[in-house]
Every structure is written in structure tokens, then in C-alpha cells.
Design an enzyme around this catalytic site. Structure first.
Site, PDB file in Angstrom:
ATOM      1  N   GLY A 201       0.818  10.407   9.197  1.00 26.93           N
ATOM      2  CA  GLY A 201      -0.031   9.760  10.189  1.00 26.93           C
ATOM      3  C   GLY A 201       0.298   8.316  10.510  1.00 26.93           C
ATOM      4  O   GLY A 201       0.164   7.879  11.659  1.00 26.93           O
TER       5      GLY A 201
ATOM      6  N   THR B 104      -3.267  20.308   8.417  1.00 26.08           N
ATOM      7  CA  THR B 104      -4.073  19.740   9.513  1.00 26.08           C
ATOM      8  C   THR B 104      -4.109  20.767  10.635  1.00 26.08           C
ATOM      9  O   THR B 104      -3.166  21.530  10.803  1.00 26.08           O
ATOM     10  CB  THR B 104      -3.387  18.441  10.005  1.00 26.08           C
ATOM     11  OG1 THR B 104      -3.542  17.466   8.982  1.00 26.08           O
ATOM     12  CG2 THR B 104      -3.969  17.922  11.307  1.00 26.08           C
TER      13      THR B 104
ATOM     14  N   GLY C  21      -5.980   8.329   9.212  1.00 26.25           N
ATOM     15  CA  GLY C  21      -4.661   8.701   9.745  1.00 26.25           C
ATOM     16  C   GLY C  21      -4.647   8.717  11.257  1.00 26.25           C
ATOM     17  O   GLY C  21      -5.491   8.109  11.926  1.00 26.25           O
TER      18      GLY C  21
ATOM     19  N   GLY D 164       1.423  15.430  10.715  1.00 26.16           N
ATOM     20  CA  GLY D 164       2.525  14.858   9.944  1.00 26.16           C
ATOM     21  C   GLY D 164       2.109  13.533   9.345  1.00 26.16           C
ATOM     22  O   GLY D 164       0.911  13.278   9.171  1.00 26.16           O
TER      23      GLY D 164
HETATM   24  N1  ASP Z   1      -1.555  13.537  10.262  1.00 24.88           N
HETATM   25  C1  ASP Z   1      -2.461  13.718   9.184  1.00 24.88           C
HETATM   26  C2  ASP Z   1      -2.766  12.370   8.595  1.00 24.88           C
HETATM   27  O1  ASP Z   1      -1.875  11.568   8.437  1.00 24.88           O
HETATM   28  C3  ASP Z   1      -1.922  14.604   8.105  1.00 24.88           C
HETATM   29  C4  ASP Z   1      -1.263  15.877   8.578  1.00 24.88           C
HETATM   30  O2  ASP Z   1      -1.114  16.091   9.767  1.00 24.88           O
HETATM   31  O3  ASP Z   1      -0.866  16.710   7.734  1.00 24.88           O
HETATM   32  O4  ASP Z   1      -3.883  12.138   8.226  1.00 24.88           O
END
Ligand code: ASP
Length: 319
Positions: A240, A186, A216, A238
Site C-alpha cells: 500500500g 484484499t 494503506g 499490494g
Molecule cells: N493494499 C493493502 C494495504 O497495503 C494490502 C493488500 O492489498 O494486500 O493495506
């Protein structure tokens, strides 16, 4: 005060205020390319990630150095990363359990708390640009799927066929049920410009193997993105679902605003809380002086920080 003196004084202030502001505010930009494991990466991939972070930070910083806004810096820096298939945003996004790519993005303007967000979109080349369009040209904050795509088409934003986003490597992660690095790549940017305006944005394909329609934290204002002048700007990455439940981005700014906590302390407290719930992830934060926090509880978070013209800090793994 005579009207003539008043007018002269006003003109003087209007002319010199931006210069006075730029002397006291530190132009700064912090960028992330996801928190996770970054295991089994080739040298080329590591180099590619580092140089993209560097380019994004350079571009955003340069925009602000020439008097541009933190909003422009955030949008343009994110576009660099969305166009790079090494990240999980725009081209190269991860796949759902039904082998589709659905993208989320958001942007926030700390000067007036305006915000725009899009979720589950599949054919807009740069989701962050659509999020900004929503913020600046509609009376709403968030659009999803076909409604969001319709706005992009009407606005004349660049749309592409879903195959533009294709990534064999990301596709294999779902097909081979690869768990590690399921959430990685991300992208997010926080910037502080010479006028003291803070902006933040986040863009993602979400989590590998997510159910169709799952949204997310990245497009949720307060969870994955927050910006508030005089306090801070945050972009998260992270797991989400936990970021949404903890309202991570806003929580960090709230600690700074009402408890006067210093930026690194506030970010650490919230990431520790996230970890205590069994989740992983990280955040990038800028305070109102341009001091950063880059805090994560995963083995790595791709990140960069720049606040001088000559130098950019870039790291993937722990120091
Ligand atoms: N936060 C993002 C989500 O949950 C994923 C990520 O940050 O890697 O969609």
C-alpha cells in the site's frame, strides 16, 4: 418547435434513452481477491477462493442485469468477500503487530466522482457499507477509527464484537512472523452498468504485522480506488505505501484519459513502475466499454471477470 411536439419528443427520449444506452454499453464486472503468492494453499482453500470470486461476480452482474447500479453491484459483491474468512477483508482480516484487526475500505461513484472511505475500524461488520454510507450521507469523504464507528452506530449499520473477525491462521502469521503472503487477500470490485456508470470499491485488513493505526492505500481515493465515467475504474492490491506514493489507481485513468492509452497498456505501465520501485501488487481495471485489465507482478492474483450471463473467467495463478 411547438410545445406539444417538444413534450412528445422529450417523453420519447426519457422512455427510450435507457434502452438505447443499454444496447451500447456492456455490463461488466471485475473482481479481485488480492495479489500475492498464494503458496501452500490447500485444494479446499483454492476452491473456496475461486467459488467466492465466482459468486461475487455473479451477484454483481445479476444486479446490473436487472437494471441495478454499478454502485450496488460493487457494494454487494464486496460484502460477499468481506463475509468470507478466506480473504483479508472483514471477517478474516490480518492482524496488526499488537494482534488486533483494523480494517480499511473505500468506494467511488464514477458518475459524479463522489467517494467515501473508512480507515482503522474494528467493529463494523461490512466496512464497504460504511464507506458507501459516508459517501451518500455525510459531507465528508473519509473517517477513521472511533469517529467512523460512531457514524456506523448512529446509522444503524451492523456492528459486531471484534472477535467476529477472528482468524487463527491470520493470527499465526504475526506470531510466527510469516513473511510470504503478508499482503494477500484484499478484495476489490469494479463494475460498469447499463447506463455507462462505473463504480469501484476496495476493502482490506491491510498488511500483516502493520503498526497500529497504519492506513494503506485501499481507503485512499486515487491510490487504491478510482472511478470516472467515460474513462475507467480501478481497484488495487499490494504494498500500500507504494500505491499511495504512485497514486496507482488515478495514474492508470490519467494515462487512459489524457494519452488515450488502451486499458491493458495503461495498467501495465503503472504496475511496471511499481515493480521498478521494488514493490509488488496488482490492479483490476475496466474501461468505459467494459474491457478489463487484470495486471500484477506477483506470482498470483485472485481475480474474476464477467460480461456475459453464461460465463465467468476465474483465475488465481498466472495464465
Ligand atoms: N493494499 C493493502 C494495504 O497495503 C494490502 C493488500 O492489498 O494486500 O493495506
Amino acid at each position: 418547435m411547438s410545445p406539444i411536439i417538444k413534450k412528445t419528443l422529450t417523453n420519447f427520449l426519457l422512455f427510450f434513452a435507457p434502452l438505447l444506452i443499454s444496447e451500447t454499453k456492456d455490463i461488466s464486472i471485475v473482481v479481485h481477491g488480492g495479489a500475492g503468492w498464494f503458496s501452500s494453499m490447500t485444494e479446499d482453500e483454492i476452491e473456496g477462493i475461486e467459488s467466492a470470486l465466482n459468486n461475487a461476480a455473479d451477484l454483481g452482474y445479476g444486479i446490473m442485469l436487472e437494471g441495478g447500479s454499478s454502485l450496488d453491484a460493487v457494494e454487494k459483491a464486496i460484502i460477499v468477500l468481506e463475509n468470507n474468512p478466506l480473504f483479508n477483508a472483514g471477517k478474516g482480516s490480518v492482524y496488526t503487530s499488537e494482534l488486533k484487526q483494523e480494517m480499511d475500505a473505500s468506494i467511488m461513484d464514477g458518475s459524479n466522482l463522489d467517494a467515501g472511505a473508512v480507515a482503522s475500524i474494528t467493529s463494523v461488520k461490512n466496512p464497504i457499507t460504511l464507506a458507501r454510507y459516508v459517501m451518500e450521507n455525510t459531507e465528508h469523504v473519509m473517517f477513521s477509527s472511533t469517529g467512523a464507528e460512531k457514524i456506523a452506530k448512529e446509522a444503524g449499520l451492523e456492528t459486531v464484537s471484534p472477535s467476529y473477525f477472528y482468524s487463527e491462521e491470520k493470527l499465526q502469521r504475526v506470531k510466527k512472523k510469516i513473511k510470504a503472503d503478508a499482503k494477500m487477500g484484499t478484495v476489490g470490485v469494479v463494475a460498469l452498468d447499463a447506463f455507462g456508470n462505473i463504480a469501484a470499491g476496495t476493502s482490506t485488513g491491510g498488511m500483516t504485522n502493520k503498526k497500529p493505526g497504519r492506513i494503506g492505500d485501499s481507503p485512499i481515493i486515487g491510490a487504491g480506488t478510482w472511478a470516472e465515467n467515460g474513462v475507467c475504474g480501478v481497484s488495487g492490491t499490494g504494498h500500500g505505501e507504494y500505491f499511495i506514493r504512485l497514486n496507482v489507481a488515478k495514474e492508470i485513468c490519467v494515462l487512459m484519459k489524457y494519452q488515450n492509452l488502451e486499458v491493458k497498456k495503461a495498467a501495465q505501465i503503472v504496475i511496471d513502475r511499481l515493480a521498478a520501485m521494488g514493490a509488488d501488487g496488482g490492479v483490476i481495471v475496466l474501461d468505459n466499454k467494459g474491457d478489463p485489465a487484470m495486471v500484477f507482478n506477483t506470482p498470483a492474483m485472485a481475480r474474476a471477470y464477467k460480461n456475459t450471463p453464461d460465463d465467468t473467467f476465474v483465475r488465481i495463478y498466472k495464465d
